[in-house]
Design an enzyme around this catalytic site. Structure first.
Site, PDB file in Angstrom:
ATOM      1  NE  ARG A  54      -3.626  -2.771   0.614  1.00  0.00           N
ATOM      2  CZ  ARG A  54      -4.096  -3.334  -0.481  1.00  0.00           C
ATOM      3  NH1 ARG A  54      -3.936  -2.836  -1.753  1.00  0.00           N
ATOM      4  NH2 ARG A  54      -4.028  -4.583  -0.390  1.00  0.00           N
ATOM      5  CB  SER A  61      -0.859  -8.609   6.636  1.00  0.00           C
ATOM      6  OG  SER A  61      -0.942  -7.226   6.376  1.00  0.00           O
ATOM      7  N   GLY A  62      -1.678 -11.487   8.141  1.00  0.00           N
ATOM      8  CA  GLY A  62      -1.506 -12.541   7.942  1.00  0.00           C
ATOM      9  C   GLY A  62      -2.667 -13.381   8.607  1.00  0.00           C
ATOM     10  CG  ASP A  72     -10.745  -7.327   6.925  1.00  0.00           C
ATOM     11  OD1 ASP A  72     -11.527  -6.300   6.326  1.00  0.00           O
ATOM     12  OD2 ASP A  72      -9.971  -7.906   6.147  1.00  0.00           O
ATOM     13  CG  ASP A 106     -11.443 -13.302   5.141  1.00  0.00           C
ATOM     14  OD1 ASP A 106     -10.735 -13.031   6.104  1.00  0.00           O
ATOM     15  OD2 ASP A 106     -11.103 -13.298   3.948  1.00  0.00           O
ATOM     16  NE  ARG A 155     -13.283  -8.852   3.541  1.00  0.00           N
ATOM     17  CZ  ARG A 155     -12.058  -9.374   3.320  1.00  0.00           C
ATOM     18  NH1 ARG A 155     -11.020  -8.769   3.744  1.00  0.00           N
ATOM     19  NH2 ARG A 155     -11.934 -10.745   2.803  1.00  0.00           N
ATOM     20  CG  ASN A 184     -10.076 -12.102   9.315  1.00  0.00           C
ATOM     21  OD1 ASN A 184      -9.788 -11.404   8.568  1.00  0.00           O
ATOM     22  ND2 ASN A 184      -9.770 -13.451   9.469  1.00  0.00           N
TER      23      ASN A 184
END
Lengths: 295, 543
Positions: free
Chosen positions: B139, B198-199, B313, B311, B338, B268
């Protein structure tokens, strides 16, 4: 959060690269010898801080990789009592989430723990050979890789899991409320449809078939008409391929466009279908096969 | 165009105050020439009350509005927009928002940082460091003074010299072996570099880290899951679930300097599609949290998706604006999440004001007394499949939303995604434990009344999952792209199309804008290529 399935595969490959190499690298071709062996260590005292034993734990299906398969047997005998039949923890911690296992290569870190135990946490030292520990490591890495790949629905997903509906009710829906017979016939276009797809693909095809099912009739200002398969339609441009296979494109403000979408009824059904109707319909569509041709 | 604003104005606090007091018009008339002196970013430039003619942070300013006061390109002349230059990276698709500071653009793809000249598109330097880890996208960078901050696919934070791209230091944010990686642009607040990770392929704990801008030394950690025994931990069944509960800090947050509060959306929970091992609301996953940026202490939290199983988030930009609500001017925060719902909160207290569907959804039935959607049990992923809208890719996702103070409308890239969610793993699930399969996808740009979230206008963008971000400007323009490769300029009041161009590929980032030497540029990454648009030179020559 995920953008593509390929990238998810990538994370599985990259994050667990050392794990995966550990699994695939070795695998000597010999039968597991120790399947009938009793546990090699006495059951250690319960760990104080582990989570309570969990109801749904069970021994997973054996790995195809031989080293991991041997490791599973060894694990079941030596470790499962505390760490759970599937490695996700019981009285002892979850080994699949363990940083030690994540950093381990072929047992080099797990070995220390097994040889020395964790007396402060109630884990005894276990008299296992390095080869046995390497097998256990291969098994745990295989289990972790299995978890990493659990974000995909496998194409071989078993039909039995999907067949929870009532085929009779599905047939009634197909012929009645669903309106399916307006376009389809169980003995015509859908004869043997079940044999053409894997179980999981059949469900997706049933709900919303893949492909371009749109045609368009384009009328120019001078009254000329072009009809064909719709290739592109945005606010500004439209293009079709006509019956002779030639491509035509127009500015939207030059022409009148009438689109026919053969999937319109499928799209409308997606907004109305209940879970029960979906499962019933699938149970029925799954019966549409010529005997012996189902994959 | 007589007012010359160069960076010396940014350098002085008194000048910054003068600027604050000055009308927007003054800013708009300003003509900024690239400086021949130092080229760093003065911290005061980040504290402007509103975005200026630069783009010094991921969202352009702290508010996350992605609204620019520039209006040289406007509704009256946008049909004359033309290419100023093209820069090809010949690499991965650009999903970053480029910074523009003192005539230099800084942008990224995974493993790579580019510095190019913002007027002419000429290369300045290129930093590359190949690492393992997820390369899903990147990003962008953050900047403070003469330093850039870049997060990597192996969850490190690098500090680069903005002048030449040389590596100054490298610190690990989280252990990549456990499944962490990083994609986001950090946020600079005072002497804090705030970096998320992230992850969600493995069950790990979400972390937000603040480090020292000069040394990379950790100042504080905030964990998405509270420590055992702390408030919020009661929303998890046990310590094991809590400490492996996910909630990644994927996207750049926003900041209110007056309240000194940092706002962040969290990811999430894990395991992703199966909640058996994490019964409860799972705080603070899928939440909007307000933190003190000096200490990392939680001030308040709101949870758009309690006990998420899809999922969804809540990392979408929490946009900050001050506006009327029921006759009173309020400090507001809005998120189009989302899960398909729009949320309006008071950002001082976290008080919930409004919840509204912004697109079709089939998973929730009503809203609880805290303003959170109530999930239907039949939307839970099952072995035989549960038909749910939206799919896991979400009613919206990382693509930038925008708030236009001129129209008072909140804009979101909204998608109708209909999916079947399968729980594929029985027993004790780790990681995902299943997946959804998309059946149908289309996309639409929606303008929402910020007070209620009700749809004011709708602009269809075609079948498929559009991932373009949104930019609004004082030129009465909204820039976005459809899913059929058209870059669009719309009327932000009505949604009607004013200009378009087939740019030949999907736009997977947000357009941004800046002004240099009297010329406003619209910057649009398309695939691996950066396109800069402006009005024809002759327009400028009239002065």
């Amino acid at each position: 959060m995920k953008e593509t399935s390929t990238s998810k595969l990538l994370v599985a490959l990259l994050v667990g690269i050392s794990l995966l190499t550990a699994i695939v690298a070795t695998a000597a071709a010999r039968r597991p010898q120790d399947q009938q062996k009793p546990a090699t260590a006495a059951a250690p005292a319960a760990a104080q801080n582990g989570p309570a034993p969990l109801k749904k734990q069970r021994r997973p299906a054996p790995p195809e990789n031989e080293e991991a398969a041997r490791g599973q047997t060894q694990y079941t005998a030596s470790c499962a009592f505390c760490h759970g039949a599937d490695g996700t923890g019981a009285r002892g911690p979850d080994l699949l989430r363990s940083p030690v296992v994540a950093h381990d290569v072929k047992g080099n870190m797990i070995g220390d723990v097994v040889h020395n135990g964790r007396p402060d946490k109630g884990m005894p030292a276990l008299p296992l050979t390095d080869a046995q520990i390497a097998d256990i490591a291969a098994y745990l890495h295989w289990r972790i890789a299995e978890g990493l790949s659990s974000s995909e629905v496998p194409n071989g997903y078993p039909a039995e899991k999907l067949l929870t509906g009532n085929a009779q009710a599905g047939k009634a829906f197909f012929e009645g409320e669903g309106g399916c017979t307006k376009c389809h016939s169980a003995t015509g276009d859908l004869a043997n449809v079940s044999g053409k797809y894997s179980a999981i693909d059949l469900e997706a095809q049933m709900l919303y078939p893949e492909g371009n099912f749109k045609t368009a009739k384009i009328t120019t200002k001078s009254g000329e008409v072009v009809e064909g398969k719709l290739n592109h339609l945005d606010e500004f441009t439209v293009s079709v391929t006509d019956a002779n296979g030639w491509f035509h494109a127009f500015a939207r403000n030059e022409v009148k466009v009438e689109v026919t979408d053969k999937l319109a009824a499928h799209r409308a059904l997606l907004d109305k279908l209940t879970q029960t109707q979906m499962h019933d319909l699938y149970a029925y569509v799954h019966t549409l096969e010529t005997e012996g041709q189902h994959q | 165009m007589s007012v010359l604003r160069d960076q010396s104005m940014n350098r002085s606090h008194s000048f910054a105050n003068v600027l604050r007091a000055a009308s927007v018009l003054l800013l708009l008339l300003a003509m900024r020439a690239p400086s021949l002196a130092a080229q760093g970013l003065d911290p005061s430039a980040l504290l402007q009350k509103q975005a200026t003619d630069t783009w010094p942070t991921y969202n352009g300013d702290y508010s996350g509005k992605r609204y620019s006061p520039l209006d040289q390109i406007n509704a009256g002349n946008v049909n004359q927009l033309t290419l100023a230059w093209i820069y090809r990276t010949r690499g991965q698709a650009i999903k970053a928002s480029s910074l523009e500071v003192n005539g230099i653009l800084y942008f990224t793809v995974p493993d790579n940082v580019y510095a190019i000249d913002a007027r002419f598109g000429l290369p300045i330097w290129h930093f590359e460091r190949k690492v393992t880890g997820d390369h899903i996208g990147h990003r962008g960078v953050a900047m403070l003074k003469d330093k850039l901050y870049f997060e990597t696919s192996d969850a490190h934070l690098l500090c680069l010299n903005a002048k030449d791209g040389k590596l100054l230091w490298d610190v690990q944010l989280a252990d990549a072996k456990l499944g962490y990686f990083a994609t986001m642009a950090p946020l600079v607040i005072g002497n804090h570099i705030i970096a998320g990770v992230s992850g969600d392929s493995t069950d790990i704990r979400g972390i937000l880290t603040s480090v020292d801008p000069d040394t990379g030394a950790v100042q504080w950690h905030w964990y998405t899951e509270p420590d055992p025994g702390q408030p919020g931990s009661e929303t998890w069944p046990d310590t094991d679930a809590l400490l492996h509960g996910g909630g990644m800090t994927w996207m750049t947050g926003t900041y209110d300097p007056e309240l000194n509060l940092l706002y962040w959306g969290t990811g999430n929970p894990n395991p992703v599609l199966v909640g058996d091992r994490r019964l409860g609301d799972n705080l603070y996953t899928c939440s909007i949290v307000a933190l003190n940026p000096d200490t990392g202490k939680l001030q308040w939290a709101f949870q758009p998706s309690p006990h998420d199983l899809h999922d969804w988030d809540a990392v979408q930009t929490p946009i900050l604006f001050d506006a009327d609500y029921k006759g009173k001017k309020r400090k507001l925060l809005a998120q189009a999440s989302r899960n398909g719902f729009y949320f309006l909160l008071d950002r001082t207290t976290g008080e919930h004001l409004a919840t509204s569907e912004f697109i079709d959804q089939t998973w929730a039935n009503g809203v609880d007394k805290k303003g959170r959607p109530i999930a239907k049990p039949e939307a839970t992923p099952t072995a035989d499949g549960a038909l749910v809208e939206p799919g896991s890719d979400g009613a919206t996702n990382w693509m930038a939303p925008s708030f236009d103070p001129q129209t008072g409308l909140f804009y979101v890239m909204a998608r109708r995604i209909i999916s079947v969610f399968y729980r594929t793993v029985e027993g004790q699930v780790e990681g995902w434990g299943g997946r959804d399969r998309n059946l149908y996808m289309d996309s639409t740009l929606r303008a929402l009344d910020y007070k209620t979230g009700k749809v004011v206008w709708n602009h269809e963008l075609g079948e498929g999952e559009d991932t373009a971000g949104i930019l609004t400007t004082a030129g009465h323009l909204l820039f976005v792209a459809d899913h059929l490769n058209n870059l669009l300029a719309l009327d932000p009041a009505t949604g009607s199309t004013l200009w378009h161009l087939n740019v030949g590929d999907h736009v997977v980032a947000g357009p941004t804008t800046y002004q240099l030497a009297g010329r406003q540029y619209l910057l649009v990454p398309v695939g691996d290529t950066m396109y800069a648009f402006s009005l024809p030179e002759k327009t400028e020559a009239k002065k």
